[in-house]
Design a protein around this motif. Sequence first.
Motif, PDB file in Angstrom:
ATOM      1  N   UNK A 110       0.839  -1.186   0.000  1.00 20.17           N
ATOM      2  CA  UNK A 110       0.000   0.000   0.000  1.00 20.17           C
ATOM      3  C   UNK A 110       0.878   1.241   0.000  1.00 20.17           C
ATOM      4  N   UNK A 111       0.582   2.189  -0.888  1.00 29.71           N
ATOM      5  CA  UNK A 111       1.276   3.474  -0.926  1.00 29.71           C
ATOM      6  C   UNK A 111       0.272   4.586  -0.658  1.00 29.71           C
ATOM      7  N   UNK A 112       0.696   5.595   0.073  1.00 30.88           N
ATOM      8  CA  UNK A 112      -0.175   6.754   0.306  1.00 30.88           C
ATOM      9  C   UNK A 112       0.095   7.869  -0.697  1.00 30.88           C
ATOM     10  N   UNK A 113       1.138   7.724  -1.495  1.00 26.67           N
ATOM     11  CA  UNK A 113       1.495   8.693  -2.536  1.00 26.67           C
ATOM     12  C   UNK A 113       1.235   8.065  -3.898  1.00 26.67           C
ATOM     13  N   UNK A 114       0.484   8.742  -4.746  1.00 28.26           N
ATOM     14  CA  UNK A 114       0.144   8.175  -6.057  1.00 28.26           C
ATOM     15  C   UNK A 114       1.360   8.047  -6.969  1.00 28.26           C
ATOM     16  N   UNK A 165       6.852  17.016  -9.340  1.00 33.27           N
ATOM     17  CA  UNK A 165       8.006  16.548  -8.573  1.00 33.27           C
ATOM     18  C   UNK A 165       9.107  17.582  -8.512  1.00 33.27           C
ATOM     19  N   UNK A 166      10.231  17.281  -9.159  1.00 31.27           N
ATOM     20  CA  UNK A 166      11.391  18.179  -9.122  1.00 31.27           C
ATOM     21  C   UNK A 166      11.347  19.243 -10.216  1.00 31.27           C
ATOM     22  N   UNK A 167      10.480  19.087 -11.214  1.00 27.37           N
ATOM     23  CA  UNK A 167      10.431  20.016 -12.353  1.00 27.37           C
ATOM     24  C   UNK A 167      10.277  21.457 -11.887  1.00 27.37           C
ATOM     25  N   UNK A 202      -0.876  13.675  -3.604  1.00 32.60           N
ATOM     26  CA  UNK A 202       0.520  13.818  -4.034  1.00 32.60           C
ATOM     27  C   UNK A 202       1.231  14.890  -3.213  1.00 32.60           C
ATOM     28  N   UNK A 203       2.370  14.579  -2.607  1.00 32.33           N
ATOM     29  CA  UNK A 203       3.053  15.569  -1.765  1.00 32.33           C
ATOM     30  C   UNK A 203       3.576  16.780  -2.521  1.00 32.33           C
ATOM     31  N   UNK A 204       4.069  16.606  -3.751  1.00 30.25           N
ATOM     32  CA  UNK A 204       4.569  17.784  -4.457  1.00 30.25           C
ATOM     33  C   UNK A 204       3.417  18.605  -5.043  1.00 30.25           C
ATOM     34  N   UNK A 205       2.323  17.957  -5.437  1.00 37.70           N
ATOM     35  CA  UNK A 205       1.127  18.730  -5.810  1.00 37.70           C
ATOM     36  C   UNK A 205       0.666  19.560  -4.619  1.00 37.70           C
ATOM     37  N   UNK A 206       0.758  18.972  -3.426  1.00 39.59           N
ATOM     38  CA  UNK A 206       0.392  19.684  -2.211  1.00 39.59           C
ATOM     39  C   UNK A 206       1.250  20.932  -2.038  1.00 39.59           C
ATOM     40  N   UNK A 207       2.561  20.805  -2.279  1.00 38.08           N
ATOM     41  CA  UNK A 207       3.462  21.972  -2.212  1.00 38.08           C
ATOM     42  C   UNK A 207       3.008  23.064  -3.170  1.00 38.08           C
ATOM     43  N   UNK A 208       2.687  22.666  -4.393  1.00 37.21           N
ATOM     44  CA  UNK A 208       2.296  23.635  -5.414  1.00 37.21           C
ATOM     45  C   UNK A 208       0.968  24.297  -5.082  1.00 37.21           C
ATOM     46  N   UNK A 209       0.024  23.531  -4.587  1.00 35.58           N
ATOM     47  CA  UNK A 209      -1.285  24.076  -4.214  1.00 35.58           C
ATOM     48  C   UNK A 209      -1.130  25.113  -3.103  1.00 35.58           C
ATOM     49  N   UNK A 234      -4.689  19.020   2.879  1.00 33.99           N
ATOM     50  CA  UNK A 234      -4.850  17.751   3.572  1.00 33.99           C
ATOM     51  C   UNK A 234      -4.731  16.594   2.600  1.00 33.99           C
ATOM     52  N   UNK A 235      -4.265  15.470   3.116  1.00 35.32           N
ATOM     53  CA  UNK A 235      -4.297  14.212   2.376  1.00 35.32           C
ATOM     54  C   UNK A 235      -5.637  13.537   2.662  1.00 35.32           C
ATOM     55  N   UNK A 236      -6.238  12.840   1.692  1.00 35.47           N
ATOM     56  CA  UNK A 236      -7.503  12.149   1.953  1.00 35.47           C
ATOM     57  C   UNK A 236      -7.468  11.220   3.166  1.00 35.47           C
ATOM     58  N   UNK A 237      -6.325  10.594   3.424  1.00 38.03           N
ATOM     59  CA  UNK A 237      -6.230   9.709   4.577  1.00 38.03           C
ATOM     60  C   UNK A 237      -6.419  10.449   5.895  1.00 38.03           C
ATOM     61  N   UNK A 238      -6.035  11.715   5.939  1.00 37.12           N
ATOM     62  CA  UNK A 238      -6.200  12.487   7.165  1.00 37.12           C
ATOM     63  C   UNK A 238      -7.685  12.744   7.450  1.00 37.12           C
ATOM     64  N   UNK A 239      -8.454  13.032   6.411  1.00 31.01           N
ATOM     65  CA  UNK A 239      -9.893  13.224   6.599  1.00 31.01           C
ATOM     66  C   UNK A 239     -10.551  11.893   6.937  1.00 31.01           C
ATOM     67  N   UNK A 240     -10.092  10.810   6.300  1.00 27.70           N
ATOM     68  CA  UNK A 240     -10.649   9.494   6.597  1.00 27.70           C
ATOM     69  C   UNK A 240     -10.374   9.103   8.048  1.00 27.70           C
ATOM     70  N   UNK A 241      -9.188   9.424   8.521  1.00 29.90           N
ATOM     71  CA  UNK A 241      -8.860   9.165   9.926  1.00 29.90           C
ATOM     72  C   UNK A 241      -9.789   9.947  10.852  1.00 29.90           C
ATOM     73  N   UNK A 242     -10.010  11.218  10.522  1.00 29.88           N
ATOM     74  CA  UNK A 242     -10.886  12.060  11.337  1.00 29.88           C
ATOM     75  C   UNK A 242     -12.297  11.485  11.392  1.00 29.88           C
TER      76      UNK A 242
END
Length: 436
Positions: free
Chosen positions: A276-280, A374-376, A409-416, A425-433
Amino acid sequence: MSDAESPHNPTLTPDAQTDDFEAVEVFPDSTDMDLRPGADNCYKCTACDVSCPVAEVDDEFPGPKFQGPEQWRLKRKEDEAVDDSIMSCSNCMRCDDACPSGVPLSQMHNTARGEYVDEEMDKLSREYIRNRILANYGTLAQLGAMFPRLANAVMGNSVVQRINEKVLGVTAERDFPEFATQTFREWWNERGGPQVRSEEKRVAYFHGCYSNYNTPEVGKAMVRVFESFGYEVVVPKQRCSGTPMFANGMLDDAKRAAGINVDNFAGLIPEGYDIIASCTSCSMSLRQEYPELFDIDGIEDLSAHTYEALEYLRIHEDLEGAVREASVDDQAFAYHAPCHGRNQGLDRQAVELFRQLDGVEIEDVGDSCSGISGTYGWKEEKYDKSMQIGADMFDHMEHAQGSVGMTECPTCSMQMEHGTGYDIKHPLQLLEEALV
């Protein structure tokens, strides 16, 4: 004679017309004839070029069609060197999803990029050194995590950022992501590993670099959510998935990392574990890029048993039912589907899921690329283009009801966050809540 008609010799019987036909081999039987199978499946519809976010903002970039099948045709015919424009491909992989005839475009691009770096790039150049550092973010993060507060102070200093831009070509326009004071793996060891044991429900978590060093709260959410469904979660030793290495043509580095990951994860599959990966981007790397680029024992099994976290729960559990019965405090989200998530068919899953959660409003902000890839977007010469690519997403976010972003995606998160100032937020964080 029309294209629909066939030549016919009335003096031959029907059997003779077919059985006596001898196929002519147009190309000699050679493994060097075509470096990537599939080049000849391209019929130049240009769907890939139309879908390419870099081609849309960079008039000098020839696009995926040239970087893929056309370049391999040239190499096959004239043994041409790989064109340096291959380094402007962001590896978003949207072209794979756009191609109607299944041409393995990103596979061609990764191979071409690796060949260009190996054979054409000056290993003492600023570009190579910068790209090598960015490609091996896991190594840099491991050092930063030893003294996170000091590393955050140094990397967040505007003078240091300007020096990095001048010397290495890393843009000073972005704030360097902060290292967590406790990594995910430190938390995992402190809690004593798995808290649930099961013979039937077992998963091995591939947390990747960013959830380990920068956002351990995502990894913690993954563990808690899966344990709430009765899963035994294990966290094997691992290296970077290789995504930034592929994007920068560092295929030798990527193969070394892949070898370690395959060794540590594939051996768990016969024991009943799925990965299982949490990053796409990590799930895409293990699923698609590993078996496309490397011949390592166990790599096909790893690919077949790798899933993104929400995807896995939607397949194996009544996740929708659990969400419908839950509720959270009122909140609204502007959701962006990462390109690598779209390429795995996961672009609607968070929106479909959380629209059923009482207290949540969630809006998809469109199918555009975030632009950072990502690094682009961390490269000085690519920064402005990355922001131009992301402009549609920023605009849609600002017009959405929510003032909190969401993405896998963590780098999409940076850009947003960089383009809007929103918390992400990551979807898993809302699911946890909602569920834990």
